[in-house]
Scaffold this active site. Structure first.
Site, short mmCIF file in Angstrom:
data_model
loop_
_atom_site.label_atom_id
_atom_site.label_comp_id
_atom_site.label_asym_id
_atom_site.label_seq_id
_atom_site.Cartn_x
_atom_site.Cartn_y
_atom_site.Cartn_z
N ASN A 17 0.88 -1.17 0.00
CA ASN A 17 0.00 0.00 0.00
C ASN A 17 0.92 1.22 0.00
O ASN A 17 1.50 1.54 1.02
CB ASN A 17 -0.90 -0.05 1.24
CG ASN A 17 -1.76 1.19 1.38
OD1 ASN A 17 -1.80 2.04 0.49
ND2 ASN A 17 -2.46 1.30 2.50
N LYS A 19 0.12 4.25 -0.33
CA LYS A 19 -0.49 5.44 0.31
C LYS A 19 -0.23 6.69 -0.53
O LYS A 19 -0.28 6.63 -1.76
CB LYS A 19 0.02 5.56 1.75
CG LYS A 19 -0.24 4.28 2.54
CD LYS A 19 -0.07 4.42 4.02
CE LYS A 19 -0.37 3.07 4.69
NZ LYS A 19 -0.30 3.12 6.14
N HIS A 103 -9.79 1.06 4.24
CA HIS A 103 -8.56 1.17 5.03
C HIS A 103 -8.82 2.07 6.23
O HIS A 103 -9.58 3.04 6.15
CB HIS A 103 -7.44 1.75 4.16
CG HIS A 103 -6.10 1.69 4.82
ND1 HIS A 103 -5.70 2.63 5.75
CD2 HIS A 103 -5.10 0.78 4.74
CE1 HIS A 103 -4.49 2.29 6.19
NE2 HIS A 103 -4.11 1.17 5.59
N GLU A 105 -7.21 4.36 7.55
CA GLU A 105 -6.95 5.80 7.34
C GLU A 105 -8.14 6.45 6.65
O GLU A 105 -8.46 7.61 6.91
CB GLU A 105 -5.65 5.98 6.55
CG GLU A 105 -4.44 5.72 7.44
CD GLU A 105 -3.21 5.19 6.72
OE1 GLU A 105 -3.14 5.31 5.47
OE2 GLU A 105 -2.32 4.66 7.41
N GLU A 175 -6.23 -5.42 9.97
CA GLU A 175 -5.20 -4.43 10.28
C GLU A 175 -5.53 -3.73 11.59
O GLU A 175 -6.32 -2.78 11.61
CB GLU A 175 -5.13 -3.38 9.17
CG GLU A 175 -4.72 -3.95 7.83
CD GLU A 175 -4.05 -2.87 6.98
OE1 GLU A 175 -2.91 -3.11 6.56
OE2 GLU A 175 -4.64 -1.81 6.76
N GLY A 181 1.82 1.69 10.86
CA GLY A 181 2.79 2.79 10.81
C GLY A 181 3.42 3.12 12.16
O GLY A 181 4.10 4.12 12.30
N SER A 221 2.72 -2.71 10.37
CA SER A 221 4.16 -2.81 10.65
C SER A 221 4.77 -4.15 10.26
O SER A 221 5.63 -4.68 10.97
CB SER A 221 4.45 -2.47 12.11
OG SER A 221 4.08 -1.13 12.39
#
Ligand code: PGA
Length: 257
Positions: A17, A19, A103, A105, A175, A181, A221
């Protein structure tokens, strides 16, 4: 002893990904570098999910390689007056094969809900895209012991309305938000427990066979030095990788774990 009797082989997926990183030129250069490094990885699907504007470059440079390209979002309607949005048909028309949906985010910063995840997933499937649908709990939800309730609500709300035929076309990604991250990876056991719980949700809603066939990726991660231990868990069918997928050598090390 498992609740199923026939073991279906699930081909792992390693999805990067990217991003909001890299220009089109940087995307092309990175994929060109990555391609020979993963050429022998016939045992896995290798996917790069790039920003919309970089998709044509990514698709062109990956065309004769085993790397497939995905988007990071899609709108749920076919066309219309929706400034700034991109339809599933527009994505398949340029050769995009996959799409990340829901996702964390997007849930956190852009108002993604169970309802929009469900609508986007159906739209993607109807256009022939392979959705990677993300679920996962936030830190305070894990700490308060509500991880399973959160995953169940996200699963039922986002994918519960699919038909079994539609469900067969998706890849699920677990996730945990606290691991994305942050450098804090879920332990292989924590990931396996969450995957097992999600697989049981699939059994309850769609039956044992779709559950056994569904690929569930872990994300948060993932790095070259923890992928082996994660993939040693039979529940893990690959990974969705952010930061460690940006560098070709690092992503290749994960693909070739
Ligand atoms: P990370 O991101 O690997 O950088 O934690 C994973 C993701 O957001 O999909």
């Amino acid at each position: 002893m498992h609740w199923y009797s026939v073991r279906i082989m699930r081909k792992p997926v390693m999805a990067g990904n990217w991003k909001m990183y890299k220009t089109a030129a940087e995307t092309s250069a990175a994929i060109a570098k990555l391609a020979p490094m993963v050429a022998a990885a016939s045992h896995v699907d290798v996917v790069i999910c790039a920003p919309f504007v970089n998709l044509p470059a990514a698709i062109q440079v990956s065309s004769a390689t085993k790397i497939e390209i995905g988007a990071q979002d899609v709108f749920w309607l076919k066309e219309g007056a929706y400034t700034g949005e991109v339809s599933a048909r527009m994505l398949t028309a340029i050769g995009c094969r996959w799409v990340i949906i829901g996702h964390s985010e997007r849930r956190q910063y852009f108002g993604e809900t169970e309802e929009t995840v469900a609508k986007k997933t159906v739209a993607a499937l109807e256009a022939g895209l392979k959705p990677i649908v993300c679920v996962g709990e936030r830190l305070e939800q894990r700490e308060s012991g509500s991880t399973e309730a959160v995953l169940e609500a996200q699963f039922i709300g986002g994918l519960g309305a699919l038909t079994p035929e539609q469900f067969a076309g998706i890849v699920l990604a677990y996730e945990p938000v606290w691991a994305i991250g942050t450098g804090k990876t879920a332990t292989p056991q924590m990931a396996a427990d969450a995957h097992g719980f999600l697989r049981q949700q699939i059994v309850n809603r769609f039956g044992a066979e779709p559950a056994e066939a569904c690929r569930i990726l872990y994300g948060g991660s993932v790095k070259p030095d923890n992928i082996k231990a994660l993939m040693a868990q039979p529940e893990l069918d690959g990974a969705l990788i952010g930061g460690a997928s940006l560098d070709p050598a690092s992503f290749a090390a994960i693909v070739n774990f």
